[in-house]
Structure formats: C-alpha cells, structure tokens
Design a protein around this motif. Structure first.
Motif, PDB file in Angstrom:
ATOM      1  N   SER A  78       0.827  -1.212   0.000  1.00 43.29           N
ATOM      2  CA  SER A  78       0.000   0.000   0.000  1.00 43.29           C
ATOM      3  C   SER A  78       0.861   1.261   0.000  1.00 43.29           C
ATOM      4  CB  SER A  78      -0.918   0.003   1.229  1.00 43.29           C
ATOM      5  OG  SER A  78      -0.131  -0.007   2.406  1.00 43.29           O
ATOM      6  N   SER A  79       2.183   1.081   0.060  1.00 45.69           N
ATOM      7  CA  SER A  79       3.064   2.251   0.190  1.00 45.69           C
ATOM      8  C   SER A  79       4.483   1.880  -0.245  1.00 45.69           C
ATOM      9  CB  SER A  79       3.051   2.657   1.677  1.00 45.69           C
ATOM     10  OG  SER A  79       4.066   3.567   1.979  1.00 45.69           O
ATOM     11  N   GLY A  94      19.596  -0.741   0.465  1.00 52.35           N
ATOM     12  CA  GLY A  94      20.097   0.331   1.332  1.00 52.35           C
ATOM     13  C   GLY A  94      18.965   1.322   1.543  1.00 52.35           C
ATOM     14  N   ASP A 126      -3.729  -7.471   8.411  1.00 53.23           N
ATOM     15  CA  ASP A 126      -2.564  -7.133   9.228  1.00 53.23           C
ATOM     16  C   ASP A 126      -1.653  -8.367   9.277  1.00 53.23           C
ATOM     17  OD1 ASP A 126      -0.818  -6.642  11.442  1.00 53.23           O
ATOM     18  OD2 ASP A 126      -2.267  -5.196  12.228  1.00 53.23           O
ATOM     19  N   VAL A 127      -0.389  -8.198   8.947  1.00 55.69           N
ATOM     20  CA  VAL A 127       0.509  -9.369   8.914  1.00 55.69           C
ATOM     21  C   VAL A 127       0.798  -9.942  10.300  1.00 55.69           C
ATOM     22  CG1 VAL A 127       1.656  -8.786   6.714  1.00 55.69           C
ATOM     23  CG2 VAL A 127       2.653  -7.989   8.873  1.00 55.69           C
ATOM     24  N   ILE A 134       8.113   0.839  -1.324  1.00 55.76           N
ATOM     25  CA  ILE A 134       8.723  -0.141  -2.229  1.00 55.76           C
ATOM     26  C   ILE A 134       7.676  -1.137  -2.725  1.00 55.76           C
ATOM     27  CG2 ILE A 134      10.463  -1.981  -2.433  1.00 55.76           C
ATOM     28  CD1 ILE A 134      12.067  -0.558  -0.205  1.00 55.76           C
ATOM     29  N   ASN A 186       7.158  -8.259   2.134  1.00 55.97           N
ATOM     30  CA  ASN A 186       7.822  -6.967   2.196  1.00 55.97           C
ATOM     31  C   ASN A 186       7.323  -6.065   3.325  1.00 55.97           C
ATOM     32  OD1 ASN A 186       8.911  -4.326   0.809  1.00 55.97           O
ATOM     33  ND2 ASN A 186       6.687  -4.059   0.845  1.00 55.97           N
ATOM     34  N   ARG A 237      -2.755  -2.776   5.398  1.00 54.57           N
ATOM     35  CA  ARG A 237      -3.867  -2.584   6.350  1.00 54.57           C
ATOM     36  C   ARG A 237      -4.756  -1.433   5.934  1.00 54.57           C
ATOM     37  NH1 ARG A 237      -0.059  -1.446  11.232  1.00 54.57           N
ATOM     38  NH2 ARG A 237       0.790  -0.342   9.451  1.00 54.57           N
ATOM     39  N   ASN A 238      -4.174  -0.445   5.263  1.00 54.37           N
ATOM     40  CA  ASN A 238      -4.930   0.752   4.910  1.00 54.37           C
ATOM     41  C   ASN A 238      -5.701   0.544   3.602  1.00 54.37           C
ATOM     42  OD1 ASN A 238      -5.449   3.387   3.610  1.00 54.37           O
ATOM     43  ND2 ASN A 238      -4.464   4.179   5.460  1.00 54.37           N
ATOM     44  N   TYR A 248      15.433  -2.569  14.771  1.00 56.78           N
ATOM     45  CA  TYR A 248      15.237  -2.770  13.327  1.00 56.78           C
ATOM     46  C   TYR A 248      16.333  -3.678  12.762  1.00 56.78           C
ATOM     47  CZ  TYR A 248      14.452  -1.686   8.397  1.00 56.78           C
ATOM     48  OH  TYR A 248      14.200  -1.789   7.049  1.00 56.78           O
ATOM     49  N   LYS A 276      15.772  -7.412  11.013  1.00 55.18           N
ATOM     50  CA  LYS A 276      16.181  -7.731   9.641  1.00 55.18           C
ATOM     51  C   LYS A 276      17.287  -8.795   9.617  1.00 55.18           C
ATOM     52  CE  LYS A 276      13.228  -5.211   7.423  1.00 55.18           C
ATOM     53  NZ  LYS A 276      12.218  -5.784   6.529  1.00 55.18           N
ATOM     54  N   VAL A 289      16.103   3.748   0.747  1.00 64.15           N
ATOM     55  CA  VAL A 289      15.181   4.025  -0.363  1.00 64.15           C
ATOM     56  C   VAL A 289      14.208   5.108   0.111  1.00 64.15           C
ATOM     57  CG1 VAL A 289      13.472   3.028  -1.931  1.00 64.15           C
ATOM     58  CG2 VAL A 289      15.373   1.613  -1.122  1.00 64.15           C
ATOM     59  N   THR A 324      11.123   6.499   0.856  1.00 59.99           N
ATOM     60  CA  THR A 324       9.734   6.069   1.072  1.00 59.99           C
ATOM     61  C   THR A 324       9.228   6.743   2.355  1.00 59.99           C
ATOM     62  OG1 THR A 324      10.280   4.234   2.540  1.00 59.99           O
ATOM     63  CG2 THR A 324      10.315   3.754   0.165  1.00 59.99           C
TER      64      THR A 324
END
Ligand SMILES: NC(=O)c1ccc[n+]([C@@H]2O[C@H](COP(=O)([O-])OP(=O)(O)OC[C@H]3O[C@@H](n4cnc5c(N)ncnc54)[C@H](OP(=O)(O)O)[C@@H]3O)[C@@H](O)[C@H]2O)c1
Length: 276
Positions: free
Chosen positions: A35-36, A202, A79-80, A38, A106, A58-59, A171, A175, A204, A206
């Motif tokens: 939804s956003s 790297g 929702d994941v 990448i 993603n 979700r949106n 974070y 990852k 991006v 967004t």
C-alpha cells in the motif's frame, strides 16, 4: 534538514536496464506491504507487466489506490501480525488468481530506538511486524507452493541487517533475523522446488525513511529500487542487494575489530552522547 531533500537522488546504473529474461515471468504474485513505498512501486510494475497482483496492506484506501482500475489487481486488506488473516489472504488470492507463483514478503516497520530511553514495546512491535509478520505469511505460502513443487518466495531484508547501527537496534535485529531464516529456507525448500530469495536494499526514499533525521548515504528513488528488485527477481541471484557502495561499506564495517567499529559507530550518536 535531511540530506535527502538537499541533494537530487542518484540514479542507479542498472535500474534502467531491461529485465534479464532468465526466468519465466511470474503471473500470480502476492506483495505484502504494497500500500506504500517499495511494495506499492513493485505492485504497480508487476500490474503493468500484466501479472495478477495481490496488493496487501492494512490501509484500505491506499491498497485500493495502488490497485487503481487494473482488473488484475486484487486488494487484500489485512494485518501481517494476524496469522489467521495471512492464511485467509493467501487462500482468497489463490481462489481468484490461481496458483501463487511469487510471494514478496515486504511489509515492514521502522522506528528509531535508543537504549537510553529503552522502549520494549517498540522493540517488540518491530520484531512482530518485520520478522513474525513475514513468518505469518510464509506459513500459508510454503503450504501452497510445497504441494505444487513450484514458486518463488522473496523476503524483504535490509542493509541494516549487516551490523548493529546506533538508534536502529530493534530494526537491525529484526532484519538480521529475516536474513538468517531466509538462508535456512533457501536450503530447506530447495527439494520442493521453491526458490527463496533475499532482498537487501540500502536507503530508499519512502514514507518509512522520510521519518529519519540523519543523513542517508546513497538514498535511492523508490522507482529505481523497485526496478532493481524486479530485475533481480527475474534473474537467478539469491540476494538482490543495492546500492553496492553502501552494502560493501557495511560489510567491511562488520569485519573491523569490534573496538574500532564501536568507536566509529559512536560518531553516529549526538555529540553529547559520545565518550571521546
Ligand atoms: N525504505 C528503505 O530505505 C528500506 C531499506 C531496506 C529495507 N526496507 C524494507 O522494505 C519494506 C518496505 O518498506 P518501505 O520503505 O516501502 O516502507 P513504507 O512505505 O512505510 O511501507 C511499509 C508497508 O508495510 C505495510 N505494513 C506495515 N505494518 C504492517 C502490518 N502490521 N500489517 C500489514 N502491512 C503492514 C504498510 O501498509 P499499511 O500501513 O497499509 O498496513 C506499507 O504498505 C520494509 O520491510 C522495510 O523494512 C526499506
């Protein structure tokens, strides 16, 4: 002022190249976090290529906006962090689109963290979305692909998985966890003809990085990142990582003697928090 708004974004030399035709193009694709950022840019590319794309997020409004009027776009609002919802989404997608060829897991979240104001809830939330969210989608995806002995699973990692970066501990950890499980999935699912890939970008440009208040070296426009990812997925490479200079810089940093790395990393903290 963020460095990203001060400088024009650089164009990656490979982003403009046509896709390598090493693999058949996937026809039925699920992209979480579409939804956003990448995911949205990737969804638009695959829709344009003529694939049937499950656009997840979700949106609802943003999901529908990415789907646009494309008849082959399937909005999947969930929702994941909800395993049952992930299972239903994969099932609903396959009922409408047929056998899932490619799943790009993603969906992700980032918020700066600081041990001086340690926030356990934020750390758990980041892990819950970035790592367990991917695993929740992975479970029904593996199930669907295993029986047919065919499919590609692409896990969204990050250059931040390479080493612990100040103010991004949660974070980086989430990852790293994604990167490690992806290596094992690659080995374990090979016998089922499921091709597992890792995407390691790297910085991006967004909404996720728009919150960052530090300079982001080699910040890349989202369209270029999506082009590189699509191209990478159409090749046979296990890891799709870019931009090279940032990736190698971080890999070198991870090889430095610990004491030296810690000294250098401390420079990323505000001056009042440095010890030298
Ligand atoms: N931007 C970068 O520099 C960069 C670099 C390396 C890796 N990545 C990774 O790339 C992925 C996409 O990031 P982005 O930069 O494109 O960020 P973004 O623009 O903020 O997009 C994040 C996407 O994840 C979805 N999402 C977040 N939490 C979710 C949840 N609980 N359930 C379902 N969907 C959820 C969001 O959709 P809704 O809000 O609609 O749910 C949105 O579509 C993330 O995994 C990120 O860690 C980004």
């Amino acid at each position: 002022m963020l460095e990203k708004s001060a400088k024009p974004l650089r164009t990656h030399p490979k982003a403009a190249l046509p896709r390598k035709n090493e693999m058949e193009s996937p026809n039925a694709i699920i992209i979480t976090g579409a939804s956003s950022g990448i995911g949205a840019a990737l969804a638009r590319r695959y829709i344009e290529d003529g694939a049937t794309v499950g656009v997840c997020g979700r949106n609802r409004d943003r999901v529908l906006s990415v789907c646009g009027a494309a008849p082959r776009a399937i909005p999947l609002v969930f929702d994941v962090t909800d395993p049952a919802a992930c299972e239903t989404a994969v099932k609903n997608f396959e009922e409408e689109a047929g056998a899932l060829d490619l799943a790009i897991l993603n969906a992700g979240y980032h918020l700066a963290t600081d041990a001086a104001a340690f926030d356990l809830e934020t750390c758990k939330r980041i892990m819950e979305i970035n790592y367990f969210g991917a695993l929740n989608c992975l479970a029904p995806t593996i199930e669907a692909m295993k029986t047919r002995r065919r499919g590609i699973i692409a896990m969204m990692g990050s250059a931040a998985a390479t080493i612990g970066l100040p103010n991004a501990g949660a974070y980086c950890s989430s990852k790293s966890a994604v990167a490690r499980i992806t290596e094992t999935l690659r080995v374990e699912l090979r016998a089922f003809n499921i091709d597992v890939r890792l995407i390691t970008p790297g910085f991006v440009d967004t909404p996720l990085t728009a919150r960052n208040e530090f300079p982001m070296p080699f910040l890349m426009p989202v369209e270029e990142a999506a082009a590189l990812i699509e191209r990478g997925l159409s090749s046979k490479s296990y890891e799709i990582s870019f931009p090279r200079r940032l990736i190698w810089g971080l890999r070198l940093a991870s090889l430095l003697p610990r004491a030296l790395y810690f000294k250098l990393a401390e420079r990323l903290l505000p001056s009042e928090r440095r010890t030298d």
